[in-house]
Design a protein around this motif. Structure first.
Motif, PDB file in Angstrom:
ATOM      1  N   GLY A   1      -3.944  -1.654  -4.805  1.00  0.00           N
ATOM      2  CA  GLY A   1      -4.878  -0.037  -5.214  1.00  0.00           C
ATOM      3  C   GLY A   1      -4.111   1.046  -5.190  1.00  0.00           C
ATOM      4  N   TRP A   2      -4.223   2.258  -4.969  1.00  0.00           N
ATOM      5  CA  TRP A   2      -4.025   3.270  -5.872  1.00  0.00           C
ATOM      6  C   TRP A   2      -2.807   4.162  -5.529  1.00  0.00           C
ATOM      7  CZ3 TRP A   2      -9.535   3.927  -6.551  1.00  0.00           C
ATOM      8  CH2 TRP A   2      -9.899   4.229  -8.269  1.00  0.00           C
ATOM      9  N   TRP A   3      -2.296   3.350  -4.158  1.00  0.00           N
ATOM     10  CA  TRP A   3      -1.250   4.318  -3.046  1.00  0.00           C
ATOM     11  C   TRP A   3      -0.123   3.704  -3.065  1.00  0.00           C
ATOM     12  CZ3 TRP A   3      -6.178   1.887  -1.698  1.00  0.00           C
ATOM     13  CH2 TRP A   3      -7.342   2.555  -1.400  1.00  0.00           C
ATOM     14  N   GLY A   4       0.146   3.450  -4.063  1.00  0.00           N
ATOM     15  CA  GLY A   4       1.362   2.990  -3.620  1.00  0.00           C
ATOM     16  C   GLY A   4       1.780   1.374  -3.350  1.00  0.00           C
ATOM     17  N   PRO A   5       3.434   1.167  -2.642  1.00  0.00           N
ATOM     18  CA  PRO A   5       3.834   0.775  -1.465  1.00  0.00           C
ATOM     19  C   PRO A   5       3.454   0.589  -0.306  1.00  0.00           C
ATOM     20  CG  PRO A   5       5.591   1.114  -2.349  1.00  0.00           C
ATOM     21  CD  PRO A   5       4.560   1.724  -3.646  1.00  0.00           C
ATOM     22  N   ASN A   6       3.139   1.731   0.327  1.00  0.00           N
ATOM     23  CA  ASN A   6       3.410   2.384   1.162  1.00  0.00           C
ATOM     24  C   ASN A   6       2.097   3.454   1.459  1.00  0.00           C
ATOM     25  OD1 ASN A   6       3.360   3.232   4.370  1.00  0.00           O
ATOM     26  ND2 ASN A   6       5.106   4.745   3.667  1.00  0.00           N
ATOM     27  N   PRO A   7       0.177   2.441   1.123  1.00  0.00           N
ATOM     28  CA  PRO A   7      -0.585   3.053   1.436  1.00  0.00           C
ATOM     29  C   PRO A   7      -0.360   4.111   3.171  1.00  0.00           C
ATOM     30  CG  PRO A   7      -1.548   0.495   0.697  1.00  0.00           C
ATOM     31  CD  PRO A   7       0.079   1.078   1.377  1.00  0.00           C
TER      32      PRO A   7
END
Length: 214
Positions: free
Chosen positions: A92-98
């Protein structure tokens, strides 16, 4: 019983929830970040560690994103650009902590093992009709509401199936001309909802559709 909600879904004046083409570098295509600038300016978005941010109408609506939500359903094109399923490392686009912090179900024809992220988000990859998927996700939501997170096609499918109880759309004063439209095929939708509109000094209009009883 838990409700099915859409929160802070932004569209252009001509009804597009995203532009085109969608790539890894441009998740919203030629729309860029213009659909969401109203949210980025809020105190809620900036958080306690960044000074400033509006505290008015936009902030009040933005703060409804998380409370009461037990799970999310999103479309494949929200999770990643075309071809993401061919990359085993794509998360996903949101990094390790969506920002979802709940079980999050991605509607896709491409099976994949669940991905556990930081902050309580776990991505599950499922296939089925809106009714079938919603039944499964409601169990995961543990009695809380289910958020239909987008994109426009997924929200449209759930609206067509009569499965959305509360819809919050943010109309942004820009014209995109192309992309993925929300309202196509939904003529007469307003007859099933109580509709309210609230304008903001930022220029956006918050439209809320609450399903009528009976």
């Amino acid at each position: 019983m838990s409700r099915t909600r859409v929160t802070s879904f932004a569209i252009s004046l001509d009804g597009f929830g995203t532009g085109e083409p969608q790539t890894r570098e441009t998740p919203f295509g030629h729309a860029g970040e213009r659909l969401h600038e109203w949210m980025f300016a809020t105190r809620w978005w900036r958080g306690a560690n960044e000074p400033g941010g509006s505290r008015g109408v936009d902030d009040a609506f933005a703060r409804q994103f998380e409370p009461g939500i037990g799970a999310e359903i999103m479309g494949a094109n929200k999770f990643g650009p075309p071809g993401w399923h061919e990359d085993p490392d794509w998360k996903g686009w949101w990094g390790p902590n969506p920002p979802f912090h709940t079980p999050t179900f991605v509607l896709t024809h491409h099976a994949r093992e669940p991905i556990e992220m930081e902050g309580g988000t776990t991505f599950y990859f499922v296939e089925g009709t809106p009714q079938e998927v919603l039944e499964q996700v409601r169990e995961a939501a543990g009695g809380k509401d289910v958020r239909i997170g987008g994109g426009a096609t997924i929200i449209r499918d759930f609206l067509s199936a009569g499965l959305i109880d509360h819809l919050h759309v943010v109309q942004v004063p820009i014209l995109l001309g192309r992309g993925s439209r929300l309202w196509d095929g939904l003529e007469g939708l307003e007859k099933d909802f109580d509709v309210e509109a609230v304008t903001s000094p930022s220029g956006v209009t918050h439209l809320t559709f609450t399903r009528t009883e009976g």
